[in-house]
Design an enzyme around this catalytic site. Structure first.
Site, mmCIF file in Angstrom:
data_model
loop_
_atom_site.group_PDB
_atom_site.id
_atom_site.type_symbol
_atom_site.label_atom_id
_atom_site.label_comp_id
_atom_site.label_asym_id
_atom_site.label_seq_id
_atom_site.Cartn_x
_atom_site.Cartn_y
_atom_site.Cartn_z
ATOM 1 N N ASP A 68 0.809 -1.338 -0.016
ATOM 2 C CA ASP A 68 -0.110 0.147 0.026
ATOM 3 C C ASP A 68 0.835 1.303 0.109
ATOM 4 O O ASP A 68 1.978 1.095 0.228
ATOM 5 C CB ASP A 68 -1.093 0.064 1.289
ATOM 6 N N ASN A 137 -7.138 -2.235 14.302
ATOM 7 C CA ASN A 137 -8.513 -2.556 14.121
ATOM 8 C C ASN A 137 -8.557 -3.791 13.305
ATOM 9 O O ASN A 137 -9.647 -4.079 12.996
ATOM 10 C CB ASN A 137 -9.230 -1.276 13.629
ATOM 11 N N HIS A 139 -7.137 -4.252 10.746
ATOM 12 C CA HIS A 139 -6.745 -4.166 9.205
ATOM 13 C C HIS A 139 -5.700 -4.561 8.725
ATOM 14 O O HIS A 139 -4.447 -4.894 9.433
ATOM 15 C CB HIS A 139 -7.198 -2.739 8.707
ATOM 16 N N GLU A 144 -9.598 -1.601 5.588
ATOM 17 C CA GLU A 144 -10.276 -1.134 6.616
ATOM 18 C C GLU A 144 -11.580 -2.004 7.029
ATOM 19 O O GLU A 144 -11.916 -2.898 6.256
ATOM 20 C CB GLU A 144 -10.643 0.183 6.846
HETATM 21 C C1 GLP Z 1 -0.442 0.668 8.361
HETATM 22 C C2 GLP Z 1 -0.168 -0.135 7.354
HETATM 23 C C3 GLP Z 1 -0.380 -1.625 7.588
HETATM 24 C C4 GLP Z 1 0.328 -1.917 9.024
HETATM 25 C C5 GLP Z 1 -0.367 -1.185 10.065
HETATM 26 C C6 GLP Z 1 -0.053 -1.558 11.534
HETATM 27 O O1 GLP Z 1 -1.693 1.013 8.791
HETATM 28 N N1 GLP Z 1 -0.692 0.288 6.195
HETATM 29 O O2 GLP Z 1 0.168 -2.318 6.773
HETATM 30 O O3 GLP Z 1 0.248 -3.350 9.175
HETATM 31 O O4 GLP Z 1 -0.261 0.172 9.616
HETATM 32 O O5 GLP Z 1 1.121 -0.712 11.983
HETATM 33 P P1 GLP Z 1 2.113 -1.125 12.917
HETATM 34 O O6 GLP Z 1 2.989 -2.073 12.827
HETATM 35 O O7 GLP Z 1 2.864 0.042 13.126
HETATM 36 O O8 GLP Z 1 1.176 -1.228 14.287
#
Ligand code: GLP
Length: 245
Positions: A68, A137, A139, A144
């Protein structure tokens, strides 16, 4: 089938997950890796770089597709996922730039960019191993809660909770992009193998719901229960509410 590896802490999780990714690279040097951003995989990339520096890993033929990108951020923006990937991995190993793919957040025609990104993945022959983190959440990528499970690469409106969670990287919450381009859950589920990494107590509840609860678009990661080759590497804190050896 779901495999779960328990790690003691973040470092152990990173090392175990990096081992799985490097095994993939060793058995298939020209493999297609699906890569992820966020804080969770940073330790994995550091470990892969360390093994590359010891001559234990070779990225010469590896191809990558990232999950992404924020809409509106150019690669030069420090908060873009292009920048993140360069900083944490691509500039530190011998991967060929032409083998690196990240969706563009600044294409003039974003719908076309989505279609083209999906075509790139197909032309590469699909993803051999997709690395995933998980948002607070539930995702995955930027899919989402409420995302349709069959979607391909598309543009999403970020959830308020995601904007809140990710604001720590920006000077001000108003600087956090409201939209992103992401592989869809349909794209992710087509990967031959999926490797998810989760750490920390704050994700324990959502992880338990995702892996042991109902499969529902309200918890996007719950779909992974249905993937034929899904591996989770999580630390004790994230697994604290689950009965895992
Ligand atoms: C972002 C990314 C996700 C990732 C998420 C969790 O939203 N798009 O791919 O898994 O963050 O991030 P973190 O690893 O910092 O908790």
């Amino acid at each position: 089938m779901m495999k779960i590896y328990r790690a003691h802490d973040y470092q152990d999780m990173s090392r175990k997950a990096a081992n799985i990714l490097s095994a993939q690279i060793i058995i298939k040097p020209d493999c297609v890796l699906g890569l992820a951003t966020g804080s969770t995989p940073i330790g994995i990339y550091a470990q892969l770089v360390a093994w590359y520096n010891k001559n234990d890993l070779d990225f010469a033929k590896v191809k990558t597709v990232n999950l992404d990108e924020y809409v509106g951020l150019p690669a030069s923006n420090e908060q873009s996922y292009h920048y993140f990937m360069n900083e944490n991995l691509f500039s530190k190993v011998n991967i060929k730039r032409t083998n690196v793919h990240i969706p563009s957040g600044i294409a003039t025609d974003m719908e076309l960019e989505c279609m083209e990104y999906e075509n790139i993945i197909d032309e590469l022959g699909g993803i051999d191993m997709q690395l995933l983190g998980m948002g607070p959440n539930g995702h995955i990528g930027f899919n989402e809660p409420g995302s349709c499970f069959t979607r391909k690469t598309h543009i999403v409106d970020l959830a308020e909770s995601t904007i809140e969670a990710n604001k720590r990287f920006f000077d001000d919450v108003s600087m956090v992009p409201r939209k992103a381009i992401t592989m869809g859950i349909g794209t992710i589920m087509k990967a031959k193998k999926i490797l998810m990494v989760v750490d920390g107590e704050k994700k324990a509840k959502v992880l338990k719901r995702a892996l042991t609860g109902e499969v529902t678009p309200e918890i996007p990661a719950s779909i992974l229960q249905l993937h034929p080759d899904f591996t989770l590497v999580a630390d004790d804190a994230a697994l604290s509410l689950m009965n895992v050896e």
